[in-house]
Every structure is written in structure tokens, then in C-alpha cells.
Design a protein around this motif. Structure first.
Motif, PDB file in Angstrom:
ATOM      1  N   MET A   1       0.852  -1.185   0.000  1.00  0.00           N
ATOM      2  CA  MET A   1       0.000   0.000   0.000  1.00  0.00           C
ATOM      3  C   MET A   1       0.890   1.238   0.000  1.00  0.00           C
ATOM      4  O   MET A   1       1.754   1.391   0.875  1.00  0.00           O
ATOM      5  CB  MET A   1      -0.918  -0.002   1.221  1.00  0.00           C
ATOM      6  N   HIS A   3       1.455   5.224   0.349  1.00  0.00           N
ATOM      7  CA  HIS A   3       0.940   6.462   0.916  1.00  0.00           C
ATOM      8  C   HIS A   3       1.831   7.597   0.416  1.00  0.00           C
ATOM      9  O   HIS A   3       3.028   7.620   0.718  1.00  0.00           O
ATOM     10  CB  HIS A   3       0.977   6.422   2.442  1.00  0.00           C
ATOM     11  N   LEU A  15       3.836   9.340   9.728  1.00  0.00           N
ATOM     12  CA  LEU A  15       4.504   8.088  10.071  1.00  0.00           C
ATOM     13  C   LEU A  15       4.763   7.999  11.574  1.00  0.00           C
ATOM     14  O   LEU A  15       4.552   6.944  12.185  1.00  0.00           O
ATOM     15  CB  LEU A  15       5.811   7.965   9.287  1.00  0.00           C
ATOM     16  N   GLY A  18       1.491   7.102  13.262  1.00  0.00           N
ATOM     17  CA  GLY A  18       1.127   5.707  13.053  1.00  0.00           C
ATOM     18  C   GLY A  18       1.988   4.741  13.836  1.00  0.00           C
ATOM     19  O   GLY A  18       1.481   3.782  14.446  1.00  0.00           O
ATOM     20  N   LEU A 184       3.735  -4.097  12.016  1.00  0.00           N
ATOM     21  CA  LEU A 184       3.689  -2.987  11.066  1.00  0.00           C
ATOM     22  C   LEU A 184       5.046  -2.940  10.373  1.00  0.00           C
ATOM     23  O   LEU A 184       6.066  -2.670  11.012  1.00  0.00           O
ATOM     24  CB  LEU A 184       3.414  -1.654  11.765  1.00  0.00           C
ATOM     25  N   VAL A 186       7.101  -1.065   7.436  1.00  0.00           N
ATOM     26  CA  VAL A 186       7.059   0.179   6.668  1.00  0.00           C
ATOM     27  C   VAL A 186       8.300   0.288   5.801  1.00  0.00           C
ATOM     28  O   VAL A 186       9.409  -0.032   6.243  1.00  0.00           O
ATOM     29  CB  VAL A 186       6.998   1.398   7.615  1.00  0.00           C
ATOM     30  N   HIS A 188      10.076   3.440   4.054  1.00  0.00           N
ATOM     31  CA  HIS A 188      10.064   4.903   4.034  1.00  0.00           C
ATOM     32  C   HIS A 188      11.077   5.365   2.994  1.00  0.00           C
ATOM     33  O   HIS A 188      12.278   5.173   3.157  1.00  0.00           O
ATOM     34  CB  HIS A 188      10.429   5.418   5.429  1.00  0.00           C
ATOM     35  N   ARG A 222      -0.093  -9.102   6.574  1.00  0.00           N
ATOM     36  CA  ARG A 222      -0.487  -7.701   6.460  1.00  0.00           C
ATOM     37  C   ARG A 222       0.310  -7.070   5.327  1.00  0.00           C
ATOM     38  O   ARG A 222       1.447  -7.454   5.075  1.00  0.00           O
ATOM     39  CB  ARG A 222      -0.218  -6.956   7.764  1.00  0.00           C
ATOM     40  N   GLU A 225       3.546  -1.323   4.139  1.00  0.00           N
ATOM     41  CA  GLU A 225       3.087   0.060   4.058  1.00  0.00           C
ATOM     42  C   GLU A 225       4.243   0.917   3.549  1.00  0.00           C
ATOM     43  O   GLU A 225       5.289   0.998   4.185  1.00  0.00           O
ATOM     44  CB  GLU A 225       2.620   0.563   5.427  1.00  0.00           C
ATOM     45  N   PHE A 227       5.663   4.576   2.563  1.00  0.00           N
ATOM     46  CA  PHE A 227       5.480   6.008   2.779  1.00  0.00           C
ATOM     47  C   PHE A 227       6.460   6.749   1.887  1.00  0.00           C
ATOM     48  O   PHE A 227       7.677   6.533   1.972  1.00  0.00           O
ATOM     49  CB  PHE A 227       5.735   6.372   4.247  1.00  0.00           C
ATOM     50  N   ARG A 243      -3.531   6.473  -1.544  1.00  0.00           N
ATOM     51  CA  ARG A 243      -3.272   5.062  -1.270  1.00  0.00           C
ATOM     52  C   ARG A 243      -3.571   4.257  -2.527  1.00  0.00           C
ATOM     53  O   ARG A 243      -4.674   4.293  -3.039  1.00  0.00           O
ATOM     54  CB  ARG A 243      -4.131   4.575  -0.110  1.00  0.00           C
TER      55      ARG A 243
END
Length: 244
Positions: A1, A3, A15, A18, A184, A186, A188, A222, A225, A227, A243
């Protein structure tokens, strides 16, 4: 996903908010929480904002995704970077688990590091990865001497020692299997060039060429994510948080 944010500042704020929420959830559920973060210039603003989060930081264990084999007072130390930008203010009371211990080479203490990092609660509550323009993430470098082992999803070990043409010093890195099961996870990244590398990594190809593919392709319950924000002078996205 994915962002997308209009600026580094907007990304860092979102960030940090979250990540703090997930850490707070871990503390509420389990009495403690764990966080693994990356060094380099990209996460500096995010870490500064996270350091001010209203958390029970004494219940948080922080470690690094990877580390150069240099002491903490060296200018290229990720641990030193973390102390300057995250482990300050309210976050100064967090427990920090470094990936460097005094030794001539990381190979001498590999088993110690494996035991130490393996002893942390699994999975991590939060892992925040970065990515270089060569497609490396953590210390999964193209041409790395242990890359195949480090990105093997079946490898049960927590850390790997990495030497690679683009790495400079020898590195200690958490393995793919230790990273991707985070609650989670991420990625970045900032700037159009890195977004282009990420797009290329989504195409069929080898993780040995673009190691970030190992993260993109790893099975997870999951989603990863991502960013992203433009660098200064680049065009922002058309939406503050798009998104896709």
C-alpha cells in the motif's frame, strides 16, 4: 500500500503518529513493544517527531535494522545517529539494543548478536525500512557476500554479516525473516528517483539485482506500508495521502 505525501514534514508527522499508535497498542496488549529502525538521512525528521510521542517509552525496546561495523562515536554509526535523533527527550528512557559490540570484526561476535537479537520479542511491533537508489534495504546489498542467506525467508537466524562493494564497512543486518513478520512493516522512501527504483523492483526480476524485491515478494499476513514524499523542488503528489 503506497501512501504519498506532499512534503517530508507531512510524511514524518503521519509516520510518527502511526508508529506511536502501534507501539502504544503493543504496550497495552503485552506490557511492552519493540521497534527496529533504519539509519541514514531519510528518517531523521520522522525519528525526531517520534521521539516526542506520548508513550511509556520505558516499555519500548529499540534496535536497528542494520549497522556499520564502527563504534558509536564514529560519524557513520547508525547507533550514534539514533541517539541524536530518537533516543532523546521522552524516548531517552527506551531500552536500546545495539548491533555493534566492541570487537575487531563482526564475525567474532556473530553468535552473541544472534542470541541477543533472537531474544527480543518476536515479531517486532514495528519495523521501518529504508531503501537506496541501488535497491538495497537493510544491508541487503547487490553483490553482498551473504545476500542469499540474509534474504532467505527460511533462514531462522536473526542477524547476518554482510560485506559488499557498495557497503563501505562490514555490516551487521537483521535478516529478512526477522524483519518481515513485523506487525507494522514500513518502507520509508523520499524522492522521485527512489520511487522509480521501487517501480522497477515491482517488475519481474531477481532480488540479487534489486534486493528490495525480497521484501516486496515476502509472504505476509499484512501489507507492506510504503510512505513516500518528494524531495525539495520536486513535484508533490496530487493528493496528500494517495493510497494505491
Amino acid at each position: 500500500m503506497l501512501h504519498r505525501y506532499e512534503s517530508r514534514e507531512a510524511l514524518a508527522e503521519a509516520l510518527a503518529t502511526g508508529v506511536a499508535a502501534v507501539l502504544a497498542g503493543g504496550i497495552a496488549t503485552n506490557g511492552s513493544a519493540s521497534l527496529a529502525v533504519s539509519g541514514g538521512s531519510t528518517p531523521e525528521l520522522f525519528l525526531q517527531k517520534l521521539s516526542a510521542a506520548d508513550l511509556d517509552w520505558s516499555a519500548v525496546t529499540v534496535t536497528l535494522v542494520d549497522e556499520r561495523w564502527v563504534p558509536e562515536d564514529h560519524p557513520r554509526s547508525n547507533a550514534g545517529f539514533l541517539r541524536r535523533h530518537l533516543l532523546r527527550g521522552p524516548a531517552a528512557v527506551a531500552h536500546f539494543e545495539p548491533l555493534y559490540v566492541p570487537a575487531e570484526t563482526p564475525d567474532e561476535v556473530e553468535e552473541t548478536l544472534c542470541a541477543r537479537l533472537g531474544g527480543l520479542g518476536r515479531p517486532f511491533d514495528v519495523v521501518v525500512l529504508g531503501m537506496g537508489t541501488d535497491g538495497h534495504t537493510a544491508s541487503f546489498f547487490p553483490g553482498g557476500d551473504t545476500l542469499g542467506t540474509a534474504i532467505d525467508p527460511a533462514n531462522p537466524r536473526s542477524v547476518a554479516i554482510m560485506r559488499a562493494p557498495g557497503a563501505g564497512e562490514p555490516r551487521v543486518t537483521l535478516t529478512l525473516s526477522r524483519l518481515v513478520d513485523a506487525r507494522l512493516l514500513v518502507l520509508h522512501i523520499e524522492g522521485a528517483e527512489k520511487l522509480g527504483v521501487l517501480d522497477a523492483a515491482k517488475l519481474p526480476g531477481s532480488a540479487f539485482d534489486l534486493p528490495i524485491r525480497a521484501v516486496l515478494q515476502a509472504p505476509r499476513e499484512r501489507p507492506l506500508e510504503i510512505f513516500w514524499a518528494p524531495l525539495a523542488g520536486e513535484q508533490p503528489s496530487t493528493a496528500a495521502a494517495d493510497r494505491t
